[in-house]
Design a protein around this motif. Structure first.
Motif, PDB file in Angstrom:
ATOM      1  N   ASP A   1       0.819  -1.201   0.000  1.00 41.67           N
ATOM      2  CA  ASP A   1       0.000   0.000   0.000  1.00 41.67           C
ATOM      3  C   ASP A   1       0.856   1.256   0.000  1.00 41.67           C
ATOM      4  O   ASP A   1       2.050   1.231   0.305  1.00 41.67           O
ATOM      5  CB  ASP A   1      -0.973   0.009   1.184  1.00 41.67           C
ATOM      6  CG  ASP A   1      -0.258  -0.181   2.516  1.00 41.67           C
ATOM      7  OD1 ASP A   1       0.967  -0.346   2.509  1.00 41.67           O
ATOM      8  OD2 ASP A   1      -0.940  -0.158   3.542  1.00 41.67           O
TER       9      ASP A   1
ATOM     10  N   GLU B   1       0.681   3.913   1.924  1.00 45.04           N
ATOM     11  CA  GLU B   1       1.039   4.472   3.225  1.00 45.04           C
ATOM     12  C   GLU B   1       2.447   4.055   3.648  1.00 45.04           C
ATOM     13  O   GLU B   1       3.212   4.862   4.190  1.00 45.04           O
ATOM     14  CB  GLU B   1       0.020   4.051   4.298  1.00 45.04           C
ATOM     15  CG  GLU B   1      -1.335   4.705   4.150  1.00 45.04           C
ATOM     16  CD  GLU B   1      -2.206   4.068   3.076  1.00 45.04           C
ATOM     17  OE1 GLU B   1      -1.926   2.901   2.674  1.00 45.04           O
ATOM     18  OE2 GLU B   1      -3.141   4.716   2.604  1.00 45.04           O
ATOM     19  N   LYS B   2       2.805   2.807   3.389  1.00 40.36           N
ATOM     20  CA  LYS B   2       4.149   2.346   3.753  1.00 40.36           C
ATOM     21  C   LYS B   2       5.223   3.036   2.913  1.00 40.36           C
ATOM     22  O   LYS B   2       6.320   3.311   3.399  1.00 40.36           O
ATOM     23  CB  LYS B   2       4.243   0.834   3.608  1.00 40.36           C
ATOM     24  CG  LYS B   2       3.431   0.093   4.649  1.00 40.36           C
ATOM     25  CD  LYS B   2       3.604  -1.387   4.522  1.00 40.36           C
ATOM     26  CE  LYS B   2       2.767  -2.099   5.576  1.00 40.36           C
ATOM     27  NZ  LYS B   2       2.887  -3.542   5.492  1.00 40.36           N
TER      28      LYS B   2
ATOM     29  N   ILE C   1       5.001   6.119   1.725  1.00 45.69           N
ATOM     30  CA  ILE C   1       5.105   7.477   2.260  1.00 45.69           C
ATOM     31  C   ILE C   1       5.881   7.454   3.575  1.00 45.69           C
ATOM     32  O   ILE C   1       6.721   8.328   3.828  1.00 45.69           O
ATOM     33  CB  ILE C   1       3.696   8.081   2.462  1.00 45.69           C
ATOM     34  CG1 ILE C   1       2.922   8.132   1.131  1.00 45.69           C
ATOM     35  CG2 ILE C   1       3.781   9.463   3.090  1.00 45.69           C
ATOM     36  CD1 ILE C   1       3.492   9.024   0.085  1.00 45.69           C
ATOM     37  N   GLN C   2       5.632   6.441   4.406  1.00 46.49           N
ATOM     38  CA  GLN C   2       6.363   6.334   5.668  1.00 46.49           C
ATOM     39  C   GLN C   2       7.861   6.165   5.427  1.00 46.49           C
ATOM     40  O   GLN C   2       8.686   6.761   6.117  1.00 46.49           O
ATOM     41  CB  GLN C   2       5.828   5.160   6.495  1.00 46.49           C
ATOM     42  CG  GLN C   2       4.471   5.400   7.084  1.00 46.49           C
ATOM     43  CD  GLN C   2       3.897   4.144   7.739  1.00 46.49           C
ATOM     44  OE1 GLN C   2       4.525   3.084   7.742  1.00 46.49           O
ATOM     45  NE2 GLN C   2       2.695   4.273   8.291  1.00 46.49           N
TER      46      GLN C   2
ATOM     47  N   ASN D   1       9.267   9.467   4.435  1.00 48.33           N
ATOM     48  CA  ASN D   1       9.334  10.358   5.599  1.00 48.33           C
ATOM     49  C   ASN D   1      10.494   9.986   6.516  1.00 48.33           C
ATOM     50  O   ASN D   1      11.172  10.869   7.056  1.00 48.33           O
ATOM     51  CB  ASN D   1       8.011  10.341   6.362  1.00 48.33           C
ATOM     52  CG  ASN D   1       6.918  11.062   5.596  1.00 48.33           C
ATOM     53  OD1 ASN D   1       7.186  11.927   4.767  1.00 48.33           O
ATOM     54  ND2 ASN D   1       5.679  10.700   5.867  1.00 48.33           N
TER      55      ASN D   1
ATOM     56  N   ASP E   1      -8.531   8.637  -1.703  1.00 48.33           N
ATOM     57  CA  ASP E   1      -7.745   8.819  -0.486  1.00 48.33           C
ATOM     58  C   ASP E   1      -6.249   8.737  -0.779  1.00 48.33           C
ATOM     59  O   ASP E   1      -5.454   9.506  -0.232  1.00 48.33           O
ATOM     60  CB  ASP E   1      -8.115   7.758   0.556  1.00 48.33           C
ATOM     61  CG  ASP E   1      -9.540   7.921   1.074  1.00 48.33           C
ATOM     62  OD1 ASP E   1     -10.058   9.058   0.996  1.00 48.33           O
ATOM     63  OD2 ASP E   1     -10.119   6.923   1.535  1.00 48.33           O
ATOM     64  N   GLN E   2      -5.880   7.803  -1.665  1.00 45.59           N
ATOM     65  CA  GLN E   2      -4.468   7.667  -2.022  1.00 45.59           C
ATOM     66  C   GLN E   2      -3.995   8.884  -2.815  1.00 45.59           C
ATOM     67  O   GLN E   2      -2.879   9.363  -2.627  1.00 45.59           O
ATOM     68  CB  GLN E   2      -4.241   6.394  -2.827  1.00 45.59           C
ATOM     69  CG  GLN E   2      -4.396   5.137  -2.002  1.00 45.59           C
ATOM     70  CD  GLN E   2      -4.296   3.872  -2.839  1.00 45.59           C
ATOM     71  OE1 GLN E   2      -4.621   3.879  -4.033  1.00 45.59           O
ATOM     72  NE2 GLN E   2      -3.862   2.799  -2.204  1.00 45.59           N
TER      73      GLN E   2
ATOM     74  N   LEU F   1      -3.455  11.588  -0.335  1.00 46.01           N
ATOM     75  CA  LEU F   1      -2.229  11.328   0.419  1.00 46.01           C
ATOM     76  C   LEU F   1      -0.988  11.667  -0.400  1.00 46.01           C
ATOM     77  O   LEU F   1      -0.025  12.242   0.118  1.00 46.01           O
ATOM     78  CB  LEU F   1      -2.188   9.864   0.874  1.00 46.01           C
ATOM     79  CG  LEU F   1      -1.047   9.437   1.771  1.00 46.01           C
ATOM     80  CD1 LEU F   1      -1.070  10.223   3.081  1.00 46.01           C
ATOM     81  CD2 LEU F   1      -1.132   7.955   2.047  1.00 46.01           C
TER      82      LEU F   1
ATOM     83  N   SER G   1       1.639  14.692   0.652  1.00 47.21           N
ATOM     84  CA  SER G   1       3.028  14.358   0.975  1.00 47.21           C
ATOM     85  C   SER G   1       3.949  14.687  -0.185  1.00 47.21           C
ATOM     86  O   SER G   1       4.943  14.015  -0.395  1.00 47.21           O
ATOM     87  CB  SER G   1       3.143  12.881   1.328  1.00 47.21           C
ATOM     88  OG  SER G   1       2.758  12.109   0.214  1.00 47.21           O
TER      89      SER G   1
ATOM     90  N   SER H   1      10.504  -0.835   7.172  1.00 47.73           N
ATOM     91  CA  SER H   1       9.264  -0.343   6.560  1.00 47.73           C
ATOM     92  C   SER H   1       8.357  -1.481   6.098  1.00 47.73           C
ATOM     93  O   SER H   1       7.294  -1.228   5.541  1.00 47.73           O
ATOM     94  CB  SER H   1       9.592   0.581   5.384  1.00 47.73           C
ATOM     95  OG  SER H   1      10.220  -0.153   4.352  1.00 47.73           O
TER      96      SER H   1
END
Length: 188
Positions: free
Chosen positions: A10, A12-13, A15-16, A19, A44-45, A48, A52, A178
């Motif tokens: 996904d 989110e990982k 982006i993490q 970051n 939503d993606q 995001l 970011s 991650s």
């Protein structure tokens, strides 16, 4: 330099990971986020991704990345080679025509200058053909790796292509923390 593809389930990982790289001031030569090729990116993606939009995230489609697209690589290589083979072919065609004094195109009623120019144009055409043949003859033998990367991308996986700077190592501990699905090494 090491180039590798890190595969995530996904966004989110991904982006993490970016970051964490930003927080730890990790220096990379290149970090590219490759979205899935099927248009299953949710709103939503998209939100995001837009939020970011830091300077570490560079997003490209898989078809636009030269190292992952052999057709694009061949096309760019052929274009670069034709840039210098065609002028040399033109000069060689003129030189050959002047050395041999052949009158191959005399039936067209051309004088010596016309014969020389036709010889130069034929030499330029030979240079173009040489660039096509020589760029197609280079085989990088990455088909198995590329096929698996393309299949993962079609399945909806997010890919991150990372390349370290000369003299540094990729931060493997941060990458493994991650929780990627897989890591595929392309170069290095």
């Amino acid at each position: 330099m090491t180039k590798s593809i890190v595969i995530f389930e996904d966004l989110e990982k991904c982006i993490q990971l970016f970051n964490v790289f930003k927080e730890k001031s990790v220096l990379l030569q290149e970090a590219i986020l490759i979205p899935p090729s099927n248009p299953k990116i949710s709103p939503d993606q998209t939100k995001l991704l837009n939020e970011s939009g830091n300077n570490l995230i560079k997003s490209q489609l898989i078809e636009e990345i030269r190292i992952l697209n052999p057709k694009l690589d061949r096309k760019l290589r052929q274009k670069d080679m034709s840039r210098w083979l065609m002028p040399f072919g033109f000069i060689a065609g003129i030189a050959f025509n002047n050395m041999t004094n052949l009158s191959t195109f005399s039936f067209l009623g051309l004088n010596d200058i016309g014969e020389t120019l036709i010889g130069g144009l034929l030499g330029m055409g030979s240079g173009y053909l040489g660039s096509v043949v020589s760029s197609a003859s280079i085989n990088l033998n990455r088909n198995k790796e590329l096929r698996s990367i393309f299949n993962l991308n079609k399945e909806g996986k997010w890919l991150v292509m990372l390349e370290n700077q000369i003299g540094t190592e990729l931060p493997w501990n941060l990458i493994k923390q991650s929780d990627p699905k897989d890591i595929i090494f392309i170069e290095g």
